[in-house]
Write an enzyme that holds these catalytic residues in place. Structure first.
Site, PDB file in Angstrom:
ATOM      1  N   GLU A   1       0.869  -1.187   0.000  1.00 46.31           N
ATOM      2  CA  GLU A   1       0.000   0.000   0.000  1.00 46.31           C
ATOM      3  C   GLU A   1       0.905   1.237   0.000  1.00 46.31           C
ATOM      4  O   GLU A   1       1.066   1.938   0.979  1.00 46.31           O
ATOM      5  CB  GLU A   1      -0.925   0.007   1.215  1.00 46.31           C
ATOM      6  CG  GLU A   1      -1.973   1.120   1.167  1.00 46.31           C
ATOM      7  CD  GLU A   1      -2.835   1.180   2.410  1.00 46.31           C
ATOM      8  OE1 GLU A   1      -3.734   2.034   2.445  1.00 46.31           O
ATOM      9  OE2 GLU A   1      -2.613   0.390   3.357  1.00 46.31           O
TER      10      GLU A   1
ATOM     11  N   HIS B   1      -4.823  -4.236  -0.676  1.00 45.55           N
ATOM     12  CA  HIS B   1      -4.375  -3.094  -1.469  1.00 45.55           C
ATOM     13  C   HIS B   1      -3.431  -3.535  -2.589  1.00 45.55           C
ATOM     14  O   HIS B   1      -3.797  -3.487  -3.752  1.00 45.55           O
ATOM     15  CB  HIS B   1      -3.715  -2.013  -0.607  1.00 45.55           C
ATOM     16  CG  HIS B   1      -4.652  -1.347   0.332  1.00 45.55           C
ATOM     17  ND1 HIS B   1      -5.565  -0.398  -0.074  1.00 45.55           N
ATOM     18  CD2 HIS B   1      -4.828  -1.498   1.671  1.00 45.55           C
ATOM     19  CE1 HIS B   1      -6.269   0.010   0.962  1.00 45.55           C
ATOM     20  NE2 HIS B   1      -5.851  -0.647   2.028  1.00 45.55           N
TER      21      HIS B   1
END
Length: 381
Positions: free
Chosen positions: A222, A247
């Site tokens: 992320e 993510h």
């Protein structure tokens, strides 16, 4: 409420006026004394959400937006993990999902102590039983619309190795006691500012070393950096056989990771609005998931923390994914595949997946019939 040592707002319930270093003040009395209650209400809202009139000015950098993001969680903790309210909070949160046609939820949580107004503390088993009670209640209330929710135990990635070892042991114990409810483990919070998966490698390998299977659902990559320890987390998450990658924003910068994740059928949990709010991407048409969708990479759409940006459910993220990530070729087939992926890559058992998919197929058929009918009416008009 009061300001802690970091000058961040926190809330807590008390049976009588507290005596502590923090200068606690009654929210009710402060609102009554405020010259403009609406301004006071807006101040409260600003401290428990990311909503502002001028996000570019309020959050000039990722560090600034993350600072407020984490402060919101700190402020909410005293409201959410309060004995009389925790079950109601989770119930309302799940109902908001159900009303948005979400059939099933996997919730990540740190499972902190739950307190009472008199200062007493409930243990983790009390919280687990409370969550199970809510799940049972929801299944009774929505027998044809909801397949329940499950829990992924999480730890803040900035804590010590000893804390992570204890958390993993706790997860294993809860998994043994609640095998159909506690489904895995993850590390959360600001990845760029936290420790890497490699830093905790001995702790993360511990379950396999003692012959136990602990599914991982790692937040990894992320970040919009390249060649840093954070985006390298994606490689380690795959090597640790994560069930999904949370993510995975940086995965397109690592061809091996893309190839290996696709080979192992490890999906990314894509959180388009969260990525935009936290300043990883301004225009979602430039999101890495655009490339991933183009090559049929396994994806599921998630909402991350929708209430913090003033939305409920999952529809907003699906809309963003459809309009921005899918490109001009996105159609009903795109939506259908993303929805079915959510069931396919869930932590449900095979039997639960079959049951949930059957319910979903009926809902999808009804949805298509409604679209056909609407199209006919519009054409006739």
């Amino acid at each position: 409420m009061c300001l802690d040592e970091s000058k961040e707002l926190i809330f807590k319930f008390f049976a009588s006026h507290p005596s502590s270093e923090c200068e606690w003040k009654s929210v009710e009395k402060m609102r009554q004394a405020s010259p403009d209650p609406e301004v006071f209400d807006q101040m409260l809202l600003n401290n428990v959400t990311m909503l502002v009139e001028n996000p570019e000015e309020a959050y000039p950098s990722q560090n600034a937006v993350w600072k407020h993001f984490l402060a919101v969680f700190k402020a909410l903790a005293g409201l959410v993990f309060y004995g009389p309210g925790v079950k109601d909070f989770v119930h309302r949160a799940m109902v908001s999902m159900i009303e948005d046609n979400v059939q099933y939820v996997e919730m990540r949580s740190l499972l902190p102590p739950v307190y009472e107004a008199d200062g007493s503390i409930h243990d983790m088993q009390w919280l687990m039983e409370s969550l199970l009670d809510v799940n049972t209640q929801l299944l009774k209330e929505y027998p044809t619309d909801f397949s329940g929710f499950k829990l992924i135990y999480t730890s803040d990635r900035k804590v010590s190795r000893e804390v992570i070892r204890d958390a993993i042991n706790t997860t294993l114990q809860l998994q043994a006691k609640y095998p159909n409810f506690m489904v895995g483990y993850d590390l959360v919070a600001h990845e760029d500012a936290g420790f890497t998966l490699l830093h905790f490698i001995n702790e993360l390998l511990y379950p396999s070393q003692i012959g136990q299977n602990l599914p991982f659902f790692f937040h990894a990559g992320e970040t919009d950096w390249y060649g840093q320890s954070t985006d390298i987390n994606i490689l380690d998450a795959i090597l640790l056989n994560t069930s999904r990658i949370g993510h995975g924003y940086a995965i397109t910068k690592h061809p091996w990771a893309m190839q290996e994740a696709k080979k192992r059928d490890i999906p990314l949990e894509v959180n388009p609005i969260s990525n935009q709010v936290l300043k990883y991407v301004d225009d979602l048409r430039n999101h890495p998931a655009v490339n991933l969708m183009a090559v049929d990479f396994p994806l599921v759409i998630s909402a991350d923390d929708p209430s913090l940006w003033g939305v409920s459910g999952l529809s907003y993220d699906y809309y963003a994914a459809f309009m921005a990530l899918g490109g001009a070729w996105a159609d009903l087939g795109t939506l259908k595949k993303l929805a079915k992926n959510s069931i396919k890559y869930s932590a449900m058992s095979i039997e639960e997946k079959v049951h949930t998919m059957n319910i979903w197929e009926k809902k999808w058929e009804k949805f298509i019939e409604e679209i056909d009918q609407t199209s006919i009416l519009h054409f006739s008009g």
